[in-house]
Design a protein around this motif. Structure first.
Motif, PDB file in Angstrom:
ATOM      1  N   GLN A 175       4.212  36.166 -22.283  1.00 52.19           N
ATOM      2  CA  GLN A 175       3.748  36.390 -20.914  1.00 52.19           C
ATOM      3  C   GLN A 175       4.058  35.157 -20.079  1.00 52.19           C
ATOM      4  O   GLN A 175       3.734  34.039 -20.462  1.00 52.19           O
ATOM      5  CB  GLN A 175       2.240  36.671 -20.894  1.00 52.19           C
TER       6      GLN A 175
ATOM      7  N   LEU B 120       1.425  35.750 -27.196  1.00 58.19           N
ATOM      8  CA  LEU B 120       0.231  36.482 -27.605  1.00 58.19           C
ATOM      9  C   LEU B 120       0.525  37.333 -28.829  1.00 58.19           C
ATOM     10  O   LEU B 120       1.560  37.986 -28.893  1.00 58.19           O
ATOM     11  CB  LEU B 120      -0.223  37.422 -26.484  1.00 58.19           C
TER      12      LEU B 120
ATOM     13  N   GLY C  85       1.923  35.077 -13.666  1.00 60.98           N
ATOM     14  CA  GLY C  85       2.042  36.110 -12.649  1.00 60.98           C
ATOM     15  C   GLY C  85       2.686  37.402 -13.128  1.00 60.98           C
ATOM     16  O   GLY C  85       2.956  38.289 -12.318  1.00 60.98           O
ATOM     17  N   GLU C  86       2.924  37.499 -14.428  1.00 57.06           N
ATOM     18  CA  GLU C  86       3.558  38.694 -14.970  1.00 57.06           C
ATOM     19  C   GLU C  86       2.712  39.277 -16.095  1.00 57.06           C
ATOM     20  O   GLU C  86       1.820  38.609 -16.643  1.00 57.06           O
ATOM     21  CB  GLU C  86       4.947  38.365 -15.529  1.00 57.06           C
ATOM     22  N   GLY C  87       3.007  40.523 -16.451  1.00 57.94           N
ATOM     23  CA  GLY C  87       2.356  41.114 -17.603  1.00 57.94           C
ATOM     24  C   GLY C  87       3.069  40.706 -18.889  1.00 57.94           C
ATOM     25  O   GLY C  87       4.211  40.235 -18.852  1.00 57.94           O
ATOM     26  N   PRO C  88       2.422  40.882 -20.036  1.00 61.09           N
ATOM     27  CA  PRO C  88       3.059  40.553 -21.320  1.00 61.09           C
ATOM     28  C   PRO C  88       4.273  41.448 -21.567  1.00 61.09           C
ATOM     29  O   PRO C  88       4.276  42.619 -21.192  1.00 61.09           O
ATOM     30  CB  PRO C  88       1.957  40.841 -22.343  1.00 61.09           C
TER      31      PRO C  88
ATOM     32  N   LEU D  35       3.394  32.026 -22.452  1.00 62.39           N
ATOM     33  CA  LEU D  35       2.204  32.274 -23.279  1.00 62.39           C
ATOM     34  C   LEU D  35       2.574  33.302 -24.334  1.00 62.39           C
ATOM     35  O   LEU D  35       3.007  34.403 -24.004  1.00 62.39           O
ATOM     36  CB  LEU D  35       1.058  32.792 -22.406  1.00 62.39           C
TER      37      LEU D  35
ATOM     38  N   LEU E 290       6.696  42.839 -24.680  1.00 59.83           N
ATOM     39  CA  LEU E 290       6.741  42.979 -26.132  1.00 59.83           C
ATOM     40  C   LEU E 290       8.005  42.344 -26.702  1.00 59.83           C
ATOM     41  O   LEU E 290       9.116  42.602 -26.237  1.00 59.83           O
ATOM     42  CB  LEU E 290       6.691  44.456 -26.514  1.00 59.83           C
TER      43      LEU E 290
ATOM     44  N   TYR F 288       3.871  39.231 -28.113  1.00 63.66           N
ATOM     45  CA  TYR F 288       4.266  39.339 -26.718  1.00 63.66           C
ATOM     46  C   TYR F 288       4.497  37.938 -26.147  1.00 63.66           C
ATOM     47  O   TYR F 288       3.899  36.958 -26.598  1.00 63.66           O
ATOM     48  CB  TYR F 288       3.149  39.994 -25.883  1.00 63.66           C
TER      49      TYR F 288
ATOM     50  N   PHE G 212      -6.064  41.563 -28.880  1.00 61.37           N
ATOM     51  CA  PHE G 212      -5.213  40.409 -28.603  1.00 61.37           C
ATOM     52  C   PHE G 212      -5.887  39.111 -29.006  1.00 61.37           C
ATOM     53  O   PHE G 212      -7.111  38.979 -28.919  1.00 61.37           O
ATOM     54  CB  PHE G 212      -4.896  40.325 -27.102  1.00 61.37           C
TER      55      PHE G 212
ATOM     56  N   LEU H 261      -4.487  44.463 -16.046  1.00 65.37           N
ATOM     57  CA  LEU H 261      -3.156  44.912 -16.458  1.00 65.37           C
ATOM     58  C   LEU H 261      -3.166  46.389 -16.813  1.00 65.37           C
ATOM     59  O   LEU H 261      -4.085  46.875 -17.463  1.00 65.37           O
ATOM     60  CB  LEU H 261      -2.688  44.110 -17.676  1.00 65.37           C
TER      61      LEU H 261
ATOM     62  N   GLN I 126      -7.655  33.580 -21.640  1.00 63.09           N
ATOM     63  CA  GLN I 126      -7.914  34.519 -22.728  1.00 63.09           C
ATOM     64  C   GLN I 126      -6.767  35.514 -22.865  1.00 63.09           C
ATOM     65  O   GLN I 126      -5.943  35.645 -21.973  1.00 63.09           O
ATOM     66  CB  GLN I 126      -9.203  35.306 -22.460  1.00 63.09           C
ATOM     67  N   GLY I 127      -6.750  36.230 -24.001  1.00 62.81           N
ATOM     68  CA  GLY I 127      -5.814  37.323 -24.140  1.00 62.81           C
ATOM     69  C   GLY I 127      -6.366  38.574 -23.474  1.00 62.81           C
ATOM     70  O   GLY I 127      -7.560  38.653 -23.157  1.00 62.81           O
ATOM     71  N   PRO I 128      -5.538  39.569 -23.244  1.00 56.33           N
ATOM     72  CA  PRO I 128      -6.015  40.821 -22.633  1.00 56.33           C
ATOM     73  C   PRO I 128      -7.060  41.508 -23.503  1.00 56.33           C
ATOM     74  O   PRO I 128      -6.959  41.501 -24.725  1.00 56.33           O
ATOM     75  CB  PRO I 128      -4.740  41.666 -22.528  1.00 56.33           C
TER      76      PRO I 128
ATOM     77  N   LYS J 157      -6.009  34.817 -28.167  1.00 57.35           N
ATOM     78  CA  LYS J 157      -6.079  34.084 -26.901  1.00 57.35           C
ATOM     79  C   LYS J 157      -4.725  33.552 -26.468  1.00 57.35           C
ATOM     80  O   LYS J 157      -4.533  33.187 -25.310  1.00 57.35           O
ATOM     81  CB  LYS J 157      -7.047  32.916 -27.012  1.00 57.35           C
TER      82      LYS J 157
ATOM     83  N   PHE K 177       3.963  46.670 -19.860  1.00 58.08           N
ATOM     84  CA  PHE K 177       2.929  46.205 -18.944  1.00 58.08           C
ATOM     85  C   PHE K 177       3.467  46.037 -17.539  1.00 58.08           C
ATOM     86  O   PHE K 177       4.627  45.641 -17.332  1.00 58.08           O
ATOM     87  CB  PHE K 177       2.368  44.860 -19.403  1.00 58.08           C
ATOM     88  N   GLY K 178       2.597  46.312 -16.552  1.00 59.48           N
ATOM     89  CA  GLY K 178       2.871  45.946 -15.175  1.00 59.48           C
ATOM     90  C   GLY K 178       2.546  44.476 -14.967  1.00 59.48           C
ATOM     91  O   GLY K 178       2.093  43.789 -15.883  1.00 59.48           O
ATOM     92  N   SER K 179       2.771  44.003 -13.737  1.00 63.22           N
ATOM     93  CA  SER K 179       2.510  42.594 -13.415  1.00 63.22           C
ATOM     94  C   SER K 179       1.041  42.316 -13.148  1.00 63.22           C
ATOM     95  O   SER K 179       0.636  41.166 -13.037  1.00 63.22           O
ATOM     96  CB  SER K 179       3.339  42.165 -12.206  1.00 63.22           C
TER      97      SER K 179
END
Lengths: 118, 111
Positions: free
Chosen positions: B37, B88, B40-43, B86, B45, B35, B101, A90, A41-43, B103, A109-111
């Motif tokens: 992604q 987004l 193991g990481e955040g998105p 990914l 921008l 975004y 967001f 996140l 899913q998305g955040p 999916k 965003f952080g990891s």
């Protein structure tokens, strides 16, 4: 400059337990947002804080709470964990141009913290 | 019901091919972000579009915001393995402080 840092990176808990996740924003950023990302899913937006005040809340039960400290770091707390709380949590920081926090301000965003509830 | 529908959900292509991914909604957004992604990481921008009909280019990536501000597309030219990830889309609705967001589209570019 350090980016957004989150701790811990991974966490395993059992149902009914409580968890605290931590986030340090980019230096100079005063706004912190929390998102939950379930696999595939998305955040999903949970909370937004600016200058230590809650500025937005998503569709999450009262088991979820957060706060922001004077140094702008933040904690996300989840009580009475359920299996469905397993997700990547996140944290994102931003530096709004005005006092009103807009969603389209650039988010960093952080990891994330990968939480597994067994 | 998902507010932002992204398609396709999965896409696997060969290096050098072109592709387009879509982000559609029945709601109007005051802005829309894309975004990328990685596991193991955040998105991270890529772009923000604000004006209906706006087109933005970022090297081989072209982003378009629909005239009615209900949809957006991302076009990648000559895809490379480093584009794998990914993708987004996220929209902001007027009067709301939160980003919504989709999916995501999981893109794999094979060498």
């Amino acid at each position: 400059d350090a980016g957004v840092t989150q701790s811990p990176t991974h966490l395993i808990k059992t149902r009914g337990q409580h968890v605290t996740l931590r986030c340090s924003p980019i230096s100079g950023h005063k706004s912190v947002s929390w998102y939950q990302q379930v696999l595939g899913q998305g955040p999903q937006f949970i909370f937004q804080y600016y200058e230590k005040e809650e500025r937005g809340r998503g569709n999450f039960p009262d088991r979820f709470s957060a706060r922001q400290f004077p140094n702008y770091s933040s904690e996300l707390n989840v009580n009475a964990l359920l299996l469905g709380d397993s997700a990547l949590y996140l944290c994102a920081s931003s530096q709004p141009g005005t006092r009103r926090v807009r969603a389209h301000e650039k988010l960093f965003f952080g990891s994330g913290t990968q939480l597994s509830v067994l | 019901t998902q507010l932002l529908e992204q398609s396709p959900q999965f896409l696997s292509i060969q290096e050098g091919e072109n592709l387009t991914v879509y982000c559609n909604s029945s709601s109007v957004f005051s802005s829309l972000q894309w975004y990328r992604q990685e596991p193991g990481e955040g998105p991270v921008l890529l772009v923000t579009v604000v004006t209906g009909g706006e087109v933005k280019k970022l090297k081989r990536l072209t982003f378009q915001f629909g005239d009615a501000r209900k949809d957006s597309s991302l076009h990648i030219t000559a895809a490379q393995p480093g584009d794998t990830g990914l993708y987004l889309c996220a929209g902001e609705r007027r009067g709301s402080e939160k980003l919504v967001f989709g999916k995501g589209t999981k893109l794999t570019v094979n060498p």
